[in-house]
Structure formats: structure tokens, C-alpha cells
Design an enzyme around this catalytic site. Structure first.
Site, short mmCIF file in Angstrom:
data_model
loop_
_atom_site.label_atom_id
_atom_site.label_comp_id
_atom_site.label_asym_id
_atom_site.label_seq_id
_atom_site.Cartn_x
_atom_site.Cartn_y
_atom_site.Cartn_z
N TYR A 109 2.30 4.34 16.17
CA TYR A 109 1.05 3.63 15.89
C TYR A 109 -0.17 4.46 16.33
O TYR A 109 -1.15 4.58 15.58
CB TYR A 109 1.10 2.29 16.61
CG TYR A 109 -0.05 1.35 16.34
CD1 TYR A 109 -0.12 0.62 15.16
CD2 TYR A 109 -1.06 1.17 17.29
CE1 TYR A 109 -1.16 -0.26 14.92
CE2 TYR A 109 -2.10 0.30 17.06
CZ TYR A 109 -2.16 -0.42 15.88
OH TYR A 109 -3.20 -1.29 15.65
N LYS A 120 -3.34 5.78 14.08
CA LYS A 120 -4.69 5.28 14.32
C LYS A 120 -5.65 6.41 14.67
O LYS A 120 -6.85 6.33 14.39
CB LYS A 120 -4.66 4.18 15.38
CG LYS A 120 -3.95 2.92 14.89
CD LYS A 120 -4.59 2.37 13.63
CE LYS A 120 -3.92 1.15 13.05
NZ LYS A 120 -4.55 0.66 11.83
N ASN A 124 -7.47 -1.80 5.97
CA ASN A 124 -7.15 -2.63 7.13
C ASN A 124 -5.64 -2.87 7.32
O ASN A 124 -5.19 -3.07 8.44
CB ASN A 124 -7.88 -3.98 6.96
CG ASN A 124 -7.36 -5.04 7.90
OD1 ASN A 124 -7.68 -5.05 9.09
ND2 ASN A 124 -6.51 -5.94 7.39
N ILE A 169 -7.01 -7.67 19.98
CA ILE A 169 -7.64 -8.77 19.24
C ILE A 169 -6.61 -9.87 19.00
O ILE A 169 -5.45 -9.59 18.67
CB ILE A 169 -8.18 -8.25 17.87
CG1 ILE A 169 -9.02 -6.98 18.03
CG2 ILE A 169 -8.96 -9.35 17.14
CD1 ILE A 169 -10.27 -7.10 18.87
N VAL A 196 0.82 -1.22 0.00
CA VAL A 196 0.00 0.00 0.00
C VAL A 196 0.85 1.27 0.00
O VAL A 196 0.33 2.37 -0.21
CB VAL A 196 -1.02 0.03 1.17
CG1 VAL A 196 -2.07 -1.05 1.02
CG2 VAL A 196 -0.33 -0.02 2.53
#
Ligand code: NAP
Length: 239
Positions: free
Chosen positions: A145, A149, A80, A180, A54
Site C-alpha cells: 500500500y 501511495k 480514488n 479516515i 479500474v
């Protein structure tokens, strides 16, 4: 079927949350285009793997119009793909900062800038940016990060306003998963994960399917009046 014959691009759908989203969308009738680096190990004839990074703008500029010619429309985009490169702020190298910003933030910019014009033109579409609880509340060791986000939420809200300027219903939302069970969590030691489980009212990590369920809702017509929203799916870890 809630996504019958919808064309969905999901970045990073070779494993983890992206895989769960891809397989869930397929169960609801969609055709999924998986834009990732590594070939997935799972097999699903309605998920097609397109190897691309990406961050590679030149490749994306070739690939996205080719995909549009092949499939005729883009109904759903899930941004994602993402990575972590953790270190305390005082020890974070410039390379760690740049790698995370390039993939998690600029990668989302790259793909959306190339896909959204088709949705604006067709006057319909659903874009979902995968954020994180860390983007909402911060986390030790994750300056890079957390910045990305929080950034993808700000981009989602901005695009919710921009992409409907000429009318139509291009909806843009974000999902903030809590912690997760995926490969990304394998780098996190139990001494960090155990207190997270304890602090979470539901007393466990989440499963990729639980994020996929939220993505399915936002992608579907059931969410037809929801745009610019951040949906937290985190077991209540922050209330
Ligand atoms: P994962 O298991 O590490 O999967 C990440 C996916 O992103 C992989 O398919 C990977 O593809 C792809 N990817 C990485 N760099 C890429 C690039 N430059 N170009 C294209 N694809 C790339 O991670 P995950 O846990 O499923 O996370 C998915 C998303 O959820 C990420 O945005 C992450 O930040 C977010 N999230 C995860 C958690 C969690 O607890 N797991 C919590 C909150 C938010 P390759 O394997 O082909 O490199």
C-alpha cells in the site's frame, strides 16, 4: 457554485471518501461519473454509476471514449479507488502485493492514460490522485500500500510537468489523507486506532467530508495556480 456543470470522473465513488467527493462536487454544480465495481447504496441523480474495474484495461478502453461522446468533455478526474491487503513484509504473499499494485497504481495509470488526452486537447482539467499519509511516512504491515501511495504522488508530479508541455492548464495534484472513518478502517483494530488518535494533535480520525473539502478546493478555480502539489489532510499526525 464552484463546479457548475463540470464533468467529473471519480473512481470508487460508491462509498467512503469517493462518495463524499462525489456528493460534494454535485452540491457545487458538477455532474459526476462514478467508476466503481459495486452499485452505490446512496441515491443522487447527478452521480451516475458506471460499473467497471479500474484494472480492466479492455473495458476502460471502451467505456472512456463512450463517456466522452456522451458528456462532451472531462473537467475533473479523481483517482480514488483503492484497497489494502496488509501483512508484514516477511509474510506478504505475492498475491497481496499484486492485488494492491494492480488497483492502486496500475488502475490510476489506466484511467488517467485514457482520460488525460481529452484534457490536454481541451487545454484544461484538474486531476487529483488520492494518496495516503502511509505513502509519505510508511506504515508497519503496508509495504504494498505504501509503495502505491508514494507512487501516485510521483505520478501526479510527473503528469503536472508532462500534461502542460504544449501549454494549457491541466493541473495534477495529490491528497494524502490521514486515518479516515470509512469501511477501509473497519479492518483496523482499536488497539491500532487508539494510539493513532492519541498521536494526532486533533485527537481523532478524519471524516470523508474533510477529504472531499480538499478535493473540491483542488478541483476548483480557487486552486488555479496549484499543480504538482501534495496536500496532506491528516489532523497533524505527522509534522
Ligand atoms: P473504501 O470505503 O474501501 O472505498 C473504496 C472504493 O474503491 C469503493 O467504492 C470500491 O468500489 C472502489 N474500488 C476498489 N477496487 C476497485 C476497482 N478495482 N475498480 C474500481 N473501483 C474499485 O475506501 P476509502 O477509505 O473511501 O478509500 C478511498 C481512497 O482513499 C483509497 O484510495 C484509499 O487508499 C485512500 N485513503 C483512505 C484512507 C482511510 O483512512 N480510509 C486513508 C488514506 C487514503 P466497490 O465498493 O465497488 O468495490
Amino acid at each position: 457554485m464552484r463546479l457548475q456543470d463540470k464533468i467529473a470522473i471519480v473512481t470508487g465513488a460508491s462509498q467512503g471518501i469517493g462518495q463524499a467527493i462525489a456528493e460534494t462536487f454535485v452540491r457545487e454544480g458538477a455532474i459526476v461519473l462514478n467508476l466503481s465495481i459495486t452499485q452505490p447504496v446512496y441515491d443522487n441523480d447527478r452521480v451516475t454509476f458506471y460499473p467497471v474495474d479500474v484494472t480492466d484495461r479492455t473495458e476502460l478502453e471502451k467505456l472512456i471514449p463512450e463517456l466522452h461522446r456522451a458528456y462532451g468533455r472531462f473537467d475533473i478526474l479523481v483517482n480514488n479507488a483503492g484497497i489494502t491487503r496488509d501483512a508484514l513484509m516477511t509474510r506478504m504473499s505475492e498475491d497481496m502485493w499484486d492485488a494492491v499494485i494492480d488497483i492502486n497504481l496500475k488502475g490510476v495509470f489506466n484511467v488517467t492514460q485514457l482520460v488525460a488526452p481529452y484534457m490536454i486537447e481541451q487545454q484544461t482539467g484538474s486531476i487529483i490522485n488520492i494518496s495516503s499519509v502511509v505513502g509519505e511516512y510508511g506504515n508497519i504491515g503496508q509495504t504494498n500500500y505504501a509503495a502505491t501511495k508514494a507512487g501516485v504522488v510521483a505520478m501526479a508530479k510527473t503528469w503536472a510537468k508532462e500534461f502542460t508541455r504544449k501549454g494549457g492548464a491541466v493541473r495534477v495534484n495529490a491528497i494524502a489523507p490521514g486515518f479516515i472513518n470509512t469501511d477501509m478502517m473497519k479492518t483496523v483494530p482499536d488497539k491500532v486506532l487508539d494510539p493513532i488518535r492519541q498521536k494526532t494533535p486533533l485527537k481523532r480520525l478524519g471524516e470523508p467530508q474533510e477529504i472531499a473539502n480538499a478535493a473540491l478546493f483542488l478541483a476548483s478555480e480557487e486552486a488555479s495556480f496549484i499543480t504538482g502539489h501534495l496536500l496532506s489532510v491528516n489532523g497533524g499526525i505527522v509534522l
